[in-house]
Design a protein around this motif. Structure first.
Motif, PDB file in Angstrom:
ATOM      1  N   PRO A  21       0.802  -1.224   0.000  1.00 20.28           N
ATOM      2  CA  PRO A  21       0.000   0.000   0.000  1.00 20.28           C
ATOM      3  C   PRO A  21       0.834   1.273   0.000  1.00 20.28           C
ATOM      4  CG  PRO A  21      -0.794  -1.530   1.655  1.00 20.28           C
ATOM      5  CD  PRO A  21       0.490  -2.092   1.125  1.00 20.28           C
ATOM      6  N   GLU A  22       2.053   1.194   0.501  1.00 17.90           N
ATOM      7  CA  GLU A  22       2.927   2.370   0.565  1.00 17.90           C
ATOM      8  C   GLU A  22       3.176   2.958  -0.820  1.00 17.90           C
ATOM      9  OE1 GLU A  22       4.819   5.353   2.372  1.00 17.90           O
ATOM     10  OE2 GLU A  22       3.840   3.732   3.480  1.00 17.90           O
ATOM     11  N   ARG A  23       3.122   2.135  -1.863  1.00 19.70           N
ATOM     12  CA  ARG A  23       3.380   2.639  -3.211  1.00 19.70           C
ATOM     13  C   ARG A  23       2.268   3.575  -3.711  1.00 19.70           C
ATOM     14  NH1 ARG A  23       1.361   0.623  -7.923  1.00 19.70           N
ATOM     15  NH2 ARG A  23      -0.182  -1.017  -7.727  1.00 19.70           N
ATOM     16  N   LEU A  24       1.136   3.623  -2.988  1.00 17.54           N
ATOM     17  CA  LEU A  24       0.034   4.509  -3.364  1.00 17.54           C
ATOM     18  C   LEU A  24       0.119   5.866  -2.668  1.00 17.54           C
ATOM     19  CD1 LEU A  24      -2.888   1.918  -3.257  1.00 17.54           C
ATOM     20  CD2 LEU A  24      -1.554   2.665  -5.241  1.00 17.54           C
ATOM     21  N   ARG A  25       1.090   6.041  -1.794  1.00 23.94           N
ATOM     22  CA  ARG A  25       1.181   7.261  -0.985  1.00 23.94           C
ATOM     23  C   ARG A  25       1.170   8.547  -1.815  1.00 23.94           C
ATOM     24  NH1 ARG A  25       2.448   8.672   4.112  1.00 23.94           N
ATOM     25  NH2 ARG A  25       3.106   6.585   4.739  1.00 23.94           N
ATOM     26  N   ASP A  26       1.876   8.582  -2.904  1.00 29.02           N
ATOM     27  CA  ASP A  26       2.004   9.821  -3.668  1.00 29.02           C
ATOM     28  C   ASP A  26       1.066   9.911  -4.867  1.00 29.02           C
ATOM     29  OD1 ASP A  26       3.987  10.799  -1.961  1.00 29.02           O
ATOM     30  OD2 ASP A  26       5.521   9.632  -3.001  1.00 29.02           O
ATOM     31  N   ARG A  27       0.107   8.971  -4.993  1.00 29.57           N
ATOM     32  CA  ARG A  27      -0.837   9.028  -6.113  1.00 29.57           C
ATOM     33  C   ARG A  27      -1.933  10.038  -5.823  1.00 29.57           C
ATOM     34  NH1 ARG A  27      -2.008   3.442  -9.043  1.00 29.57           N
ATOM     35  NH2 ARG A  27      -3.791   4.691  -9.616  1.00 29.57           N
ATOM     36  N   ALA A  28      -2.138  10.961  -6.745  1.00 29.39           N
ATOM     37  CA  ALA A  28      -3.140  12.007  -6.573  1.00 29.39           C
ATOM     38  C   ALA A  28      -4.556  11.450  -6.526  1.00 29.39           C
ATOM     39  CB  ALA A  28      -3.013  13.035  -7.693  1.00 29.39           C
ATOM     40  N   ASP A  29      -4.787  10.287  -7.137  1.00 27.73           N
ATOM     41  CA  ASP A  29      -6.136   9.730  -7.214  1.00 27.73           C
ATOM     42  C   ASP A  29      -6.502   8.838  -6.029  1.00 27.73           C
ATOM     43  OD1 ASP A  29      -4.251   7.845  -8.091  1.00 27.73           O
ATOM     44  OD2 ASP A  29      -5.724   6.794  -9.332  1.00 27.73           O
ATOM     45  N   VAL A  30      -5.604   8.692  -5.042  1.00 31.51           N
ATOM     46  CA  VAL A  30      -5.874   7.844  -3.887  1.00 31.51           C
ATOM     47  C   VAL A  30      -5.587   8.636  -2.605  1.00 31.51           C
ATOM     48  CG1 VAL A  30      -5.278   5.723  -2.659  1.00 31.51           C
ATOM     49  CG2 VAL A  30      -5.246   5.747  -5.167  1.00 31.51           C
ATOM     50  N   PRO A  31      -6.634   9.009  -1.850  1.00 29.35           N
ATOM     51  CA  PRO A  31      -6.385   9.676  -0.569  1.00 29.35           C
ATOM     52  C   PRO A  31      -5.603   8.754   0.367  1.00 29.35           C
ATOM     53  CG  PRO A  31      -8.690   9.873  -1.202  1.00 29.35           C
ATOM     54  CD  PRO A  31      -8.056   8.900  -2.151  1.00 29.35           C
ATOM     55  N   PHE A  32      -4.542   9.265   0.939  1.00 33.32           N
ATOM     56  CA  PHE A  32      -3.650   8.498   1.818  1.00 33.32           C
ATOM     57  C   PHE A  32      -3.546   9.278   3.118  1.00 33.32           C
ATOM     58  CE2 PHE A  32      -0.034   6.362   3.471  1.00 33.32           C
ATOM     59  CZ  PHE A  32       0.185   5.211   2.719  1.00 33.32           C
ATOM     60  N   THR A  33      -4.042   8.710   4.211  1.00 33.65           N
ATOM     61  CA  THR A  33      -4.045   9.416   5.485  1.00 33.65           C
ATOM     62  C   THR A  33      -3.269   8.636   6.536  1.00 33.65           C
ATOM     63  OG1 THR A  33      -6.118   8.392   6.191  1.00 33.65           O
ATOM     64  CG2 THR A  33      -6.283  10.499   5.018  1.00 33.65           C
ATOM     65  N   SER A  34      -2.923   9.322   7.602  1.00 34.81           N
ATOM     66  CA  SER A  34      -2.262   8.694   8.746  1.00 34.81           C
ATOM     67  C   SER A  34      -3.192   8.798   9.946  1.00 34.81           C
ATOM     68  CB  SER A  34      -0.947   9.398   9.056  1.00 34.81           C
ATOM     69  OG  SER A  34      -0.052   9.232   7.983  1.00 34.81           O
ATOM     70  N   GLU A  35      -3.314   7.695  10.675  1.00 40.60           N
ATOM     71  CA  GLU A  35      -4.187   7.621  11.843  1.00 40.60           C
ATOM     72  C   GLU A  35      -3.380   7.049  13.002  1.00 40.60           C
ATOM     73  OE1 GLU A  35      -7.476   8.503  11.607  1.00 40.60           O
ATOM     74  OE2 GLU A  35      -7.436   8.753   9.426  1.00 40.60           O
ATOM     75  N   GLU A  36      -3.895   7.230  14.212  1.00 45.91           N
ATOM     76  CA  GLU A  36      -3.319   6.606  15.391  1.00 45.91           C
ATOM     77  C   GLU A  36      -4.401   5.809  16.088  1.00 45.91           C
ATOM     78  OE1 GLU A  36      -1.531   9.571  17.888  1.00 45.91           O
ATOM     79  OE2 GLU A  36       0.088   9.952  16.448  1.00 45.91           O
ATOM     80  N   ALA A  37      -4.033   4.644  16.586  1.00 45.57           N
ATOM     81  CA  ALA A  37      -4.959   3.804  17.349  1.00 45.57           C
ATOM     82  C   ALA A  37      -4.341   3.510  18.705  1.00 45.57           C
ATOM     83  CB  ALA A  37      -5.237   2.506  16.597  1.00 45.57           C
ATOM     84  N   MET A  38      -5.111   3.746  19.759  1.00 43.52           N
ATOM     85  CA  MET A  38      -4.647   3.500  21.120  1.00 43.52           C
ATOM     86  C   MET A  38      -5.245   2.180  21.599  1.00 43.52           C
ATOM     87  SD  MET A  38      -2.738   4.628  23.533  1.00 43.52           S
ATOM     88  CE  MET A  38      -2.435   6.309  23.034  1.00 43.52           C
ATOM     89  N   HIS A  39      -4.401   1.354  22.225  1.00 39.31           N
ATOM     90  CA  HIS A  39      -4.831   0.050  22.733  1.00 39.31           C
ATOM     91  C   HIS A  39      -4.449  -0.067  24.206  1.00 39.31           C
ATOM     92  CE1 HIS A  39      -5.463  -1.183  18.550  1.00 39.31           C
ATOM     93  NE2 HIS A  39      -4.293  -0.603  18.290  1.00 39.31           N
ATOM     94  N   ASP A  40      -5.161  -0.932  24.922  1.00 39.64           N
ATOM     95  CA  ASP A  40      -4.854  -1.150  26.340  1.00 39.64           C
ATOM     96  C   ASP A  40      -3.443  -1.698  26.532  1.00 39.64           C
ATOM     97  OD1 ASP A  40      -7.357  -0.267  27.104  1.00 39.64           O
ATOM     98  OD2 ASP A  40      -8.226  -2.283  27.077  1.00 39.64           O
ATOM     99  N   ASP A  41      -3.042  -2.597  25.623  1.00 39.95           N
ATOM    100  CA  ASP A  41      -1.699  -3.172  25.693  1.00 39.95           C
ATOM    101  C   ASP A  41      -1.262  -3.540  24.271  1.00 39.95           C
ATOM    102  OD1 ASP A  41      -2.813  -5.749  25.053  1.00 39.95           O
ATOM    103  OD2 ASP A  41      -3.286  -6.024  27.167  1.00 39.95           O
ATOM    104  N   ARG A  42      -0.107  -4.174  24.156  1.00 38.27           N
ATOM    105  CA  ARG A  42       0.430  -4.512  22.837  1.00 38.27           C
ATOM    106  C   ARG A  42      -0.242  -5.729  22.204  1.00 38.27           C
ATOM    107  NH1 ARG A  42       6.350  -3.222  21.720  1.00 38.27           N
ATOM    108  NH2 ARG A  42       6.601  -1.194  22.681  1.00 38.27           N
ATOM    109  N   ASP A  43      -1.038  -6.443  22.948  1.00 38.64           N
ATOM    110  CA  ASP A  43      -1.696  -7.645  22.448  1.00 38.64           C
ATOM    111  C   ASP A  43      -3.100  -7.281  21.952  1.00 38.64           C
ATOM    112  OD1 ASP A  43      -2.197 -10.301  21.868  1.00 38.64           O
ATOM    113  OD2 ASP A  43      -2.884 -10.753  23.915  1.00 38.64           O
ATOM    114  N   HIS A  44      -3.214  -7.019  20.656  1.00 36.68           N
ATOM    115  CA  HIS A  44      -4.504  -6.668  20.062  1.00 36.68           C
ATOM    116  C   HIS A  44      -4.602  -7.290  18.678  1.00 36.68           C
ATOM    117  CE1 HIS A  44      -2.501  -3.564  17.635  1.00 36.68           C
ATOM    118  NE2 HIS A  44      -1.809  -3.321  18.723  1.00 36.68           N
ATOM    119  N   CYS A  45      -5.739  -7.147  18.043  1.00 35.44           N
ATOM    120  CA  CYS A  45      -6.022  -7.873  16.799  1.00 35.44           C
ATOM    121  C   CYS A  45      -5.142  -7.471  15.620  1.00 35.44           C
ATOM    122  CB  CYS A  45      -7.491  -7.717  16.426  1.00 35.44           C
ATOM    123  SG  CYS A  45      -7.991  -6.023  16.079  1.00 35.44           S
TER     124      CYS A  45
END
Length: 183
Positions: A21-45
């Motif tokens: 998916p990283e190869r789509l980062r600079d394509r004008a036709d594909v919105p590429f966003t950055s998000e953060e997800a907070m978890h209780d601990d490191r063991d998550h899905c």
């Protein structure tokens, strides 16, 4: 970060094959966003996956197909975890095929989200995954009266023209993904 793949080039549609998916980062036709997800601990899905392939399958009426969990009654776009090195487009096709018997075509990538995962109390992400949302359309002239796949034990499928109230609690990204196709 995943390695940049040389298997696909910009002349190949990400709906045909997408290994990074990283190869789509600079394509004008594909919105590429950055998000953060907070978890209780490191063991998550999302610990051991490259991310999730999500599919917005629409019909001629402009409705989107949502998978509705039979026990929990939550509705969301068809989606599936992608293992490192897997073809995201192939996983997207497979997740739709287990959700509905309808013929369909992947049309392209609607959006990509890079998601940094943090455990509570940590300043640095312990994992980075991607959410790739594919756009798909019903192919041919199918009978859309019952889009559910008879053999799917856990999910039913139905057409929606708006974001339903029964999306998973606390999951704004699920609603955001549905809004890419309706509203």
């Amino acid at each position: 970060m995943p390695e940049t793949s040389t298997e696909t080039t910009d002349d190949v549609s990400p709906a045909d094959s997408l290994t990074d998916p990283e190869r789509l980062r600079d394509r004008a036709d594909v919105p590429f966003t950055s998000e953060e997800a907070m978890h209780d601990d490191r063991d998550h899905c999302n610990t051991d996956t490259a991310g999730r392939a999500v599919v917005g399958l629409t019909n001629d009426a402009g409705d989107v197909l949502l998978a509705v969990h039979k026990e929990e009654s939550v509705a969301m776009l068809p989606h599936c975890g992608v293992e490192p090195g897997e073809d995201w487009a192939a996983v997207a096709r497979g997740t739709v095929e287990i959700t509905t018997d309808l013929p369909f075509e992947l049309d392209g990538v609607e959006a990509v989200r890079e998601i940094d995962h943090f455990a509570e109390g940590e300043d640095e992400p312990h994992a980075t995954t991607y959410g790739v949302v594919f756009r798909a359309s019903v192919a041919g002239d199918p009978d859309t009266a019952d889009p559910s796949h008879d053999e799917n034990e856990h999910w039913d499928a139905d057409w929606f023209d708006a974001v339903p109230e029964n999306t998973p609690e606390g999951s704004g990204l699920v609603e955001d993904d549905i809004r890419l196709f309706v509203d």
